[in-house]
Design a protein around this motif. Structure first.
Motif, PDB file in Angstrom:
ATOM      1  N   ASP A   9      30.572  41.891  43.687  1.00 38.94           N
ATOM      2  CA  ASP A   9      31.028  43.033  42.896  1.00 38.94           C
ATOM      3  C   ASP A   9      32.113  42.574  41.936  1.00 38.94           C
ATOM      4  N   LEU A  10      32.582  43.525  41.146  1.00 41.50           N
ATOM      5  CA  LEU A  10      33.718  43.298  40.253  1.00 41.50           C
ATOM      6  C   LEU A  10      34.960  43.864  40.932  1.00 41.50           C
ATOM      7  N   VAL A  11      35.977  43.012  41.103  1.00 45.01           N
ATOM      8  CA  VAL A  11      37.216  43.465  41.722  1.00 45.01           C
ATOM      9  C   VAL A  11      38.398  42.953  40.922  1.00 45.01           C
ATOM     10  N   GLN A  12      39.545  43.539  41.161  1.00 45.70           N
ATOM     11  CA  GLN A  12      40.762  43.093  40.509  1.00 45.70           C
ATOM     12  C   GLN A  12      41.415  41.972  41.316  1.00 45.70           C
ATOM     13  N   THR A  13      42.250  41.216  40.656  1.00 49.32           N
ATOM     14  CA  THR A  13      43.013  40.168  41.328  1.00 49.32           C
ATOM     15  C   THR A  13      43.746  40.759  42.536  1.00 49.32           C
ATOM     16  N   ASN A  82      39.620  37.602  50.812  1.00 52.14           N
ATOM     17  CA  ASN A  82      40.833  38.370  50.572  1.00 52.14           C
ATOM     18  C   ASN A  82      41.668  37.698  49.493  1.00 52.14           C
ATOM     19  N   ASN A  83      42.558  38.468  48.920  1.00 50.02           N
ATOM     20  CA  ASN A  83      43.462  37.944  47.888  1.00 50.02           C
ATOM     21  C   ASN A  83      42.678  37.180  46.811  1.00 50.02           C
ATOM     22  N   LEU A  84      41.675  37.823  46.293  1.00 52.56           N
ATOM     23  CA  LEU A  84      40.815  37.167  45.319  1.00 52.56           C
ATOM     24  C   LEU A  84      41.549  36.857  44.026  1.00 52.56           C
ATOM     25  N   LYS A  85      41.171  35.751  43.422  1.00 53.43           N
ATOM     26  CA  LYS A  85      41.785  35.286  42.187  1.00 53.43           C
ATOM     27  C   LYS A  85      40.712  35.157  41.101  1.00 53.43           C
ATOM     28  N   PRO A  86      41.099  35.186  39.835  1.00 53.81           N
ATOM     29  CA  PRO A  86      40.107  35.036  38.762  1.00 53.81           C
ATOM     30  C   PRO A  86      39.283  33.748  38.902  1.00 53.81           C
ATOM     31  N   GLU A  87      39.884  32.710  39.415  1.00 55.16           N
ATOM     32  CA  GLU A  87      39.153  31.440  39.576  1.00 55.16           C
ATOM     33  C   GLU A  87      38.105  31.488  40.684  1.00 55.16           C
ATOM     34  N   VAL A 111      30.180  37.478  42.007  1.00 53.54           N
ATOM     35  CA  VAL A 111      31.533  37.932  42.289  1.00 53.54           C
ATOM     36  C   VAL A 111      32.359  37.722  41.024  1.00 53.54           C
ATOM     37  N   THR A 112      32.968  38.782  40.533  1.00 54.21           N
ATOM     38  CA  THR A 112      33.797  38.705  39.346  1.00 54.21           C
ATOM     39  C   THR A 112      35.163  39.273  39.670  1.00 54.21           C
ATOM     40  N   VAL A 113      36.193  38.485  39.407  1.00 55.10           N
ATOM     41  CA  VAL A 113      37.567  38.897  39.686  1.00 55.10           C
ATOM     42  C   VAL A 113      38.300  39.020  38.353  1.00 55.10           C
ATOM     43  N   SER A 114      38.735  40.209  38.036  1.00 56.24           N
ATOM     44  CA  SER A 114      39.423  40.453  36.768  1.00 56.24           C
ATOM     45  C   SER A 114      40.922  40.232  36.940  1.00 56.24           C
ATOM     46  N   SER A 115      41.525  39.744  35.872  1.00 59.00           N
ATOM     47  CA  SER A 115      42.967  39.477  35.923  1.00 59.00           C
ATOM     48  C   SER A 115      43.763  40.681  35.466  1.00 59.00           C
TER      49      SER A 115
END
Length: 115
Positions: A9-13, A82-87, A111-115
């Protein structure tokens, strides 16, 4: 055997996701199952693996943030992130390795992590 991943999914940092990998049959005996990922323009890399006996291994970049686990009754493998990062943004692939018998990959989940 086929593997079906889900949970991308798309999640925030700083957010969390749980990926699931379900085999199409429980009539196989794997030696190791794991999660790998591939970011655009980069090679596929190991994220985490779990042996049939339960031993786990993690990439240094995810240690302390990701946890791989297995539901032995279903042979389903999970990756709690957990604690997902953009990288961490990548397509995540499930893999089942049966020694010399088979080496199977799922279709991948984004998996997409937005900053």
């Amino acid at each position: 055997v086929q593997l079906v991943e889900s949970g991308g999914d798309l999640v925030q940092t700083g957010g969390s996701l749980r990926l699931s990998c379900v085999p199409s049959t429980n009539r196989f005996v794997f030696v190791r199952m794991g999660w790998f990922r591939q970011a655009p323009g980069k090679q596929r890399e190991l994220v985490a693996t779990i042996m049939r006996g339960g031993d786990t291994n993690y990439a240094d970049s995810v240690k302390g943030r990701f946890t791989i686990s297995r539901d032995s009754a279903k042979d389903t493998v999970y990756l709690q992130m957990n604690n997902l990062k953009p990288e961490d943004t990548a397509v995540y692939y499930c893999n089942a390795w049966g020694g010399g018998a088979f080496d199977v990959w799922g279709q991948g989940t984004q998996v997409t992590v937005s900053s």
